[in-house]
Motif scaffolding. Structure first.
Motif, PDB file in Angstrom:
ATOM      1  N   SER A 295      31.610  25.457  64.557  1.00  0.00           N
ATOM      2  CA  SER A 295      32.784  26.334  64.364  1.00  0.00           C
ATOM      3  C   SER A 295      33.709  26.279  65.581  1.00  0.00           C
ATOM      4  CB  SER A 295      32.289  27.753  64.061  1.00  0.00           C
ATOM      5  OG  SER A 295      32.367  28.580  65.124  1.00  0.00           O
ATOM      6  N   GLU A 296      33.062  26.175  66.795  1.00  0.00           N
ATOM      7  CA  GLU A 296      33.879  26.114  68.021  1.00  0.00           C
ATOM      8  C   GLU A 296      34.703  24.812  68.020  1.00  0.00           C
ATOM      9  OE1 GLU A 296      31.204  28.754  71.133  1.00  0.00           O
ATOM     10  OE2 GLU A 296      31.134  26.557  71.260  1.00  0.00           O
ATOM     11  N   THR A 297      34.110  23.693  67.600  1.00  0.00           N
ATOM     12  CA  THR A 297      34.785  22.385  67.581  1.00  0.00           C
ATOM     13  C   THR A 297      35.980  22.452  66.617  1.00  0.00           C
ATOM     14  OG1 THR A 297      32.559  21.504  67.737  1.00  0.00           O
ATOM     15  CG2 THR A 297      34.312  19.879  67.453  1.00  0.00           C
ATOM     16  N   SER A 298      35.746  23.017  65.436  1.00  0.00           N
ATOM     17  CA  SER A 298      36.840  23.066  64.450  1.00  0.00           C
ATOM     18  C   SER A 298      37.963  23.983  64.917  1.00  0.00           C
ATOM     19  CB  SER A 298      36.293  23.529  63.081  1.00  0.00           C
ATOM     20  OG  SER A 298      35.789  24.823  63.190  1.00  0.00           O
ATOM     21  N   GLN A 299      37.610  25.019  65.648  1.00  0.00           N
ATOM     22  CA  GLN A 299      38.638  25.943  66.177  1.00  0.00           C
ATOM     23  C   GLN A 299      39.506  25.239  67.218  1.00  0.00           C
ATOM     24  OE1 GLN A 299      37.041  29.538  67.808  1.00  0.00           O
ATOM     25  NE2 GLN A 299      37.331  30.665  65.863  1.00  0.00           N
TER      26      GLN A 299
ATOM     27  N   LEU B 182      41.938  22.795  65.592  1.00  0.00           N
ATOM     28  CA  LEU B 182      43.025  23.506  64.918  1.00  0.00           C
ATOM     29  C   LEU B 182      44.081  23.949  65.943  1.00  0.00           C
ATOM     30  CD1 LEU B 182      43.668  24.620  62.040  1.00  0.00           C
ATOM     31  CD2 LEU B 182      42.660  26.792  62.810  1.00  0.00           C
ATOM     32  N   TYR B 183      43.628  24.414  67.108  1.00  0.00           N
ATOM     33  CA  TYR B 183      44.511  24.886  68.152  1.00  0.00           C
ATOM     34  C   TYR B 183      45.372  23.760  68.692  1.00  0.00           C
ATOM     35  CZ  TYR B 183      45.854  26.990  72.616  1.00  0.00           C
ATOM     36  OH  TYR B 183      46.562  27.444  73.706  1.00  0.00           O
ATOM     37  N   THR B 184      44.766  22.556  68.908  1.00  0.00           N
ATOM     38  CA  THR B 184      45.458  21.430  69.467  1.00  0.00           C
ATOM     39  C   THR B 184      46.552  20.967  68.484  1.00  0.00           C
ATOM     40  OG1 THR B 184      43.206  20.819  70.147  1.00  0.00           O
ATOM     41  CG2 THR B 184      44.982  19.292  70.757  1.00  0.00           C
ATOM     42  N   SER B 185      46.273  20.903  67.203  1.00  0.00           N
ATOM     43  CA  SER B 185      47.248  20.443  66.218  1.00  0.00           C
ATOM     44  C   SER B 185      48.427  21.406  66.112  1.00  0.00           C
ATOM     45  CB  SER B 185      46.554  20.243  64.852  1.00  0.00           C
ATOM     46  OG  SER B 185      46.082  21.481  64.373  1.00  0.00           O
ATOM     47  N   VAL B 186      48.165  22.722  66.220  1.00  0.00           N
ATOM     48  CA  VAL B 186      49.248  23.720  66.135  1.00  0.00           C
ATOM     49  C   VAL B 186      50.165  23.544  67.332  1.00  0.00           C
ATOM     50  CG1 VAL B 186      49.675  26.230  66.297  1.00  0.00           C
ATOM     51  CG2 VAL B 186      47.855  25.364  64.820  1.00  0.00           C
ATOM     52  N   LYS B 187      49.647  23.292  68.529  1.00  0.00           N
ATOM     53  CA  LYS B 187      50.416  23.167  69.748  1.00  0.00           C
ATOM     54  C   LYS B 187      51.311  21.943  69.666  1.00  0.00           C
ATOM     55  CE  LYS B 187      49.345  24.204  74.503  1.00  0.00           C
ATOM     56  NZ  LYS B 187      48.379  24.065  75.559  1.00  0.00           N
TER      57      LYS B 187
END
Ligand code: GTP
Length: 424
Positions: free
Chosen positions: A410-414, A417-422
């Protein structure tokens, strides 16, 4: 030494008169002097209900006031009060022992009433026997407490003897000289008294009770004693049992002072033979037959006790083949018998000890097995518990690993997701 005296008779001829005894004719005098020096002893047992007049009669008999306290009627068992008095009559010393029942007739159980009396009589015989059997005896100084006469006080009911009287008399007649008395005879009329005396004597005969037989072999006392022993006397002048009245009171009769009892209608004189049998009792008991009572106690009653006691102890004069046995032989036989008995008892003890040890061993083994089983059972339960816990731990560890795996994913997927939004 010869003692002579000179005297003159009417014709003035001198003749010699002996003044004293000489030679062995003095033996009786020696005996008399020795006996007076040694003193006499006499033991009387008074059996009768409380307050029947025992102490008063003894006082009247010996003309002394033998100080005594009154007994209670509420004793839980029959006891015997023993008192010894040193009396003197014209320089003749007498050690008088009076044994009185206390609480007799107040008990519910009849056996409880007479048994202490029987036990007391036997105990005195036993004491004498023990002294006789000693290696170093001191019979000369020994105070002989065997009872010489039992004055049995019959309650003046006017009917007949009570069952307690019969039971007691039956149980003591082989142990002591019994002289029956009707106590407080002043409470009965003359005709009632004679009928009562007759009934009592018939009952004694029909129950086979032996009372004291007055001796008839001594010239001095034969006549009076023969009349006493006669059972078939005319009903009107029967003597036995003695109807007695006791009193230490001095009463005035005419110009004389006499011992008696004062009533509203007159005076009963204790020492008047027309009023009661007190004088006859005193004469027969103290003046005529005291020595015979002591002889009978020793030769008849004590002898009977002694022989039955020695037989019980295993002594005998003859062996099984009727041959006389010496003391040594008897002692050897007894010793062997005793040894055999000891061995037998030792064997029995050993046997019972082994038996008990075996029984104990068996019980211990059973207990040990039971404990072992319990231990095994607990051990099995514990192992099962350990296995169960091991299993649970393993499951728990698997769950933890699974949890960490899920957490990392779950930490990896989070992060992705954060990197793609940035970037956008
Ligand atoms: P305990 O010691 O209590 O057993 O009494 P006991 O049998 O020695 O009787 P005790 O001599 O003390 O007499 C009891 C009462 O009876 C006293 O009041 C005597 O005066 C009275 N008494 C004694 N002897 C006679 C008697 O012969 N006739 C009458 N009527 N009374 C008597």
């Amino acid at each position: 030494a010869l003692l002579f005296a000179f005297s003159k008779n009417k014709e003035n001829i001198r003749c010699l008169t002996t003044l004293g005894h000489f030679g062995f004719e003095c033996l009786p005098t020696q005996l008399v002097n020795k006996s007076i020096q040694k003193g006499f002893s006499f033991n009387i047992l008074c059996v009768g209900e409380s307050g029947i007049g025992k102490s008063t009669l003894i006082n009247t008999l010996f003309n002394t006031n033998l100080k005594e306290s009154k007994s209670s009627h509420f004793y839980s068992k029959v006891g015997l009060k023993v008192k010894t008095f040193d009396l003197h009559e014209r320089n003749i010393p007498l050690k008088l022992t009076v044994v009185k029942t206390v609480g007799y007739g107040d008990q519910i159980s009849k056996e409880a009433s007479y048994q202490p009396v029987v036990d007391y009589l036997d105990a005195q015989f036993e004491l004498y026997l023990q002294e006789e059997l000693k290696v170093h005896r001191s019979l000369v100084t020994y105070h002989d407490s065997r009872i010489h006469v039992c004055l049995y006080f019959i309650t003046p009911t006017g009917h007949s003897l009570k069952s307690l009287d019969l039971l007691t008399l039956k149980n003591i007649d082989r142990r002591v000289n019994i002289v029956p008395l009707i106590a407080k005879a002043d409470s009965l009329s003359k005709s009632d008294l004679q009928r009562f005396k007759h009934n009592i004597m018939s009952e004694l005969v029909s129950n086979g009770i032996q009372i004291y037989q007055f001796p008839v072999d001594d010239e001095a006392t034969a006549e009076v004693n023969t009349t006493m022993n006669c059972k078939e006397k005319k009903k009107s002048n029967m003597l036995l049992p003695f109807a007695v009245v006791g009193s230490m009171e001095e009463v005035k009769v005419g110009k004389r002072m006499v011992r008696g009892r004062h009533y509203p209608w007159g005076v009963l004189q204790v020492e008047n033979e027309n009023h009661c049998d007190f004088v006859r009792l005193r004469d027969l008991l103290l003046s005529a037959n005291m020595e015979d009572l002591k002889d009978q106690t020793h030769t008849q009653h004590y002898e009977c006790y002694r022989s039955s006691r020695l037989l019980k102890l295993g002594f005998n004069d003859t062996g099984p083949d009727n041959r006389p046995v010496s003391f040594q032989e008897m002692y050897e036989a007894k010793r062997q018998e005793f040894q055999v008995q000891c061995q037998r008892e030792e064997e029995e003890l050993k046997h019972s000890f082994m038996q008990r040890v075996k029984e104990k061993e068996l019980t211990f083994k059973d207990a040990e097995k039971e404990l072992q089983d319990k231990f095994e059972h607990l051990k099995r339960i514990q192992q099962e518990e350990i296995l169960k816990l091991e299993e649970e731990r393993r499951k728990l560890e698997e769950q933890i690993i699974e949890f960490y795996k899920t957490k990392t994913a779950s930490e990896t997927s989070q992060t992705q997701l954060y990197t793609s939004v940035k970037r956008d």
